[in-house]
Design a protein around this motif. Sequence first.
Motif, PDB file in Angstrom:
ATOM      1  N   UNK A   1       0.823  -1.204   0.000  1.00  0.00           N
ATOM      2  CA  UNK A   1       0.000   0.000   0.000  1.00  0.00           C
ATOM      3  C   UNK A   1       0.860   1.258   0.000  1.00  0.00           C
ATOM      4  N   UNK A   2       1.993   1.204   0.708  1.00  0.00           N
ATOM      5  CA  UNK A   2       2.896   2.350   0.739  1.00  0.00           C
ATOM      6  C   UNK A   2       3.477   2.625  -0.646  1.00  0.00           C
ATOM      7  N   UNK A   3       3.889   1.578  -1.363  1.00  0.00           N
ATOM      8  CA  UNK A   3       4.439   1.751  -2.708  1.00  0.00           C
ATOM      9  C   UNK A   3       3.388   2.331  -3.644  1.00  0.00           C
ATOM     10  N   UNK A   4       2.146   1.825  -3.548  1.00  0.00           N
ATOM     11  CA  UNK A   4       1.058   2.370  -4.361  1.00  0.00           C
ATOM     12  C   UNK A   4       0.845   3.845  -4.056  1.00  0.00           C
ATOM     13  N   UNK A   5       0.852   4.200  -2.782  1.00  0.00           N
ATOM     14  CA  UNK A   5       0.631   5.601  -2.411  1.00  0.00           C
ATOM     15  C   UNK A   5       1.757   6.493  -2.922  1.00  0.00           C
ATOM     16  N   UNK A   6       2.988   5.999  -2.916  1.00  0.00           N
ATOM     17  CA  UNK A   6       4.112   6.804  -3.390  1.00  0.00           C
ATOM     18  C   UNK A   6       4.013   7.071  -4.894  1.00  0.00           C
ATOM     19  N   UNK A   7       3.576   6.074  -5.648  1.00  0.00           N
ATOM     20  CA  UNK A   7       3.384   6.276  -7.090  1.00  0.00           C
ATOM     21  C   UNK A   7       2.289   7.313  -7.333  1.00  0.00           C
TER      22      UNK A   7
ATOM     23  N   UNK B   1      -7.679  13.115  -8.322  1.00  0.00           N
ATOM     24  CA  UNK B   1      -7.817  11.659  -8.464  1.00  0.00           C
ATOM     25  C   UNK B   1      -6.627  10.921  -7.862  1.00  0.00           C
ATOM     26  N   UNK B   2      -5.405  11.348  -8.224  1.00  0.00           N
ATOM     27  CA  UNK B   2      -4.212  10.635  -7.751  1.00  0.00           C
ATOM     28  C   UNK B   2      -3.947  10.884  -6.269  1.00  0.00           C
ATOM     29  N   UNK B   3      -4.246  12.093  -5.790  1.00  0.00           N
ATOM     30  CA  UNK B   3      -4.056  12.339  -4.360  1.00  0.00           C
ATOM     31  C   UNK B   3      -5.054  11.514  -3.549  1.00  0.00           C
ATOM     32  N   UNK B   4      -6.254  11.285  -4.111  1.00  0.00           N
ATOM     33  CA  UNK B   4      -7.228  10.438  -3.437  1.00  0.00           C
ATOM     34  C   UNK B   4      -6.734   9.011  -3.287  1.00  0.00           C
ATOM     35  N   UNK B   5      -6.176   8.482  -4.374  1.00  0.00           N
ATOM     36  CA  UNK B   5      -5.623   7.119  -4.321  1.00  0.00           C
ATOM     37  C   UNK B   5      -4.476   7.060  -3.317  1.00  0.00           C
ATOM     38  N   UNK B   6      -3.571   8.031  -3.403  1.00  0.00           N
ATOM     39  CA  UNK B   6      -2.413   8.030  -2.523  1.00  0.00           C
ATOM     40  C   UNK B   6      -2.792   8.193  -1.068  1.00  0.00           C
ATOM     41  N   UNK B   7      -3.736   9.074  -0.804  1.00  0.00           N
ATOM     42  CA  UNK B   7      -4.120   9.349   0.575  1.00  0.00           C
ATOM     43  C   UNK B   7      -4.762   8.122   1.219  1.00  0.00           C
ATOM     44  N   UNK B   8      -5.653   7.466   0.495  1.00  0.00           N
ATOM     45  CA  UNK B   8      -6.300   6.279   1.042  1.00  0.00           C
ATOM     46  C   UNK B   8      -5.273   5.166   1.274  1.00  0.00           C
ATOM     47  N   UNK B   9      -4.345   4.995   0.314  1.00  0.00           N
ATOM     48  CA  UNK B   9      -3.358   3.919   0.427  1.00  0.00           C
ATOM     49  C   UNK B   9      -2.410   4.152   1.597  1.00  0.00           C
ATOM     50  N   UNK B  10      -1.952   5.397   1.779  1.00  0.00           N
ATOM     51  CA  UNK B  10      -0.993   5.641   2.860  1.00  0.00           C
ATOM     52  C   UNK B  10      -1.676   5.587   4.218  1.00  0.00           C
ATOM     53  N   UNK B  11      -2.946   5.995   4.284  1.00  0.00           N
ATOM     54  CA  UNK B  11      -3.679   5.877   5.540  1.00  0.00           C
ATOM     55  C   UNK B  11      -3.811   4.415   5.938  1.00  0.00           C
ATOM     56  N   UNK B  12      -4.111   3.563   4.957  1.00  0.00           N
ATOM     57  CA  UNK B  12      -4.215   2.126   5.224  1.00  0.00           C
ATOM     58  C   UNK B  12      -2.868   1.562   5.661  1.00  0.00           C
ATOM     59  N   UNK B  13      -1.795   1.963   4.964  1.00  0.00           N
ATOM     60  CA  UNK B  13      -0.461   1.438   5.264  1.00  0.00           C
ATOM     61  C   UNK B  13      -0.030   1.780   6.681  1.00  0.00           C
ATOM     62  N   UNK B  14      -0.265   3.020   7.104  1.00  0.00           N
ATOM     63  CA  UNK B  14       0.215   3.462   8.407  1.00  0.00           C
ATOM     64  C   UNK B  14      -0.629   2.921   9.554  1.00  0.00           C
ATOM     65  N   UNK B  15      -1.797   2.341   9.243  1.00  0.00           N
ATOM     66  CA  UNK B  15      -2.660   1.834  10.316  1.00  0.00           C
ATOM     67  C   UNK B  15      -2.528   0.335  10.529  1.00  0.00           C
ATOM     68  N   UNK B  16      -1.952  -0.395   9.565  1.00  0.00           N
ATOM     69  CA  UNK B  16      -1.934  -1.855   9.712  1.00  0.00           C
ATOM     70  C   UNK B  16      -0.533  -2.424   9.844  1.00  0.00           C
ATOM     71  N   UNK B  17       0.500  -1.696   9.464  1.00  0.00           N
ATOM     72  CA  UNK B  17       1.845  -2.265   9.438  1.00  0.00           C
ATOM     73  C   UNK B  17       2.739  -1.750  10.550  1.00  0.00           C
ATOM     74  N   UNK B  18       3.892  -2.398  10.692  1.00  0.00           N
ATOM     75  CA  UNK B  18       4.940  -1.970  11.605  1.00  0.00           C
ATOM     76  C   UNK B  18       5.606  -0.746  10.978  1.00  0.00           C
ATOM     77  N   UNK B  19       5.452   0.429  11.592  1.00  0.00           N
ATOM     78  CA  UNK B  19       5.871   1.688  10.965  1.00  0.00           C
ATOM     79  C   UNK B  19       7.337   1.678  10.567  1.00  0.00           C
ATOM     80  N   UNK B  20       8.212   1.191  11.434  1.00  0.00           N
ATOM     81  CA  UNK B  20       9.637   1.237  11.127  1.00  0.00           C
ATOM     82  C   UNK B  20      10.000   0.354   9.944  1.00  0.00           C
TER      83      UNK B  20
END
Length: 308
Positions: A15-21, A228-247
């Motif tokens: 999800x983080x990689x998707x958000x970065x793109x 459109x792209x900020x919407x995709x990125x924002x949703x993806x990074x929010x998901x990434x930061x809530x489910x994974x080990x941040x470090x």
Amino acid sequence: MIFAPQSDTLRAILMMILSMAAFAATDMFVKLASLTLPPSQVMFSMGIGGTILFGLLTKASGTPVLSRRILHPAILSRGVAEIIAACGFLMALTILPFSTASSILQVTPLLVTLGAALFLRETVSWRRWSAIFIGMSGVLIILNPFAETTEAHPALFSTGSLLAIIGVFGLAGRDLSTRFIPKDVPNLQASTWGFFTVAIAGVILSLFSTQWQMPNLLTWGYICGLVAFSGIGYFAITSAMRIGDISAVAPFRYSRIIFAFTLSVIVFDEVLTLQTLFGAAVIVAAGLYVWLRERRLARAIPPETVAA
């Protein structure tokens, strides 16, 4: 100390990689739209567009857009960090070369990792620290703070660079605040209010900018693209930061520089030097190391296992 399940961390990395793109594409549209519109107007357009988009999606999912949960301290602090990030980095994008602004942005993973260790008490192994610092050395290779200042390579402490650094602190604060958002707050609702704060940032900047104007047809296209792209990125990074080990997830912010460099060459005709490419290779190598390590851990540890 509780670790996120390894399967969750791997999903968060994707999800983080998707958000970065998506965010690299958003930055491109921001810079293009800013050629004809004041940055504050571009920022407000992105914020309002994203608020409407995610507000409709939130409503369609059966979740109320307005609720008392949005007054949670984590959501409020995330909003403040979002305003700082938007005012800093998006303004920097209008001043700096696209590749340079994107390079400075790569200090975010280090700040997020430091924050995770200090505030979330995540255990950060020496291997992860090594990967982070190696990635940081790649950023310094790209910026080359000791080189002669030119239009293509501004001084490390120029106005544009300082704005980008302020934005980076805002982004790190946003990511860390996201981790404290209660689990019962849906990502769509959190994203809706995140975009609303970007609109607020646009209004704040409008007090110090030139008069807003009606966009032409091409600029409207840029605005639609950035929403459109900020919407995709924002949703993806929010998901990434809530489910994974941040470090573990944070180093994959480095992938953004690859997408940004590609766009800087194709869209903005910027020339990437051997130094820039070498620095990018160092950053990617550090991120890939963490990815491979997480995959090994995922195979070695059953998903239901929780380490204390």
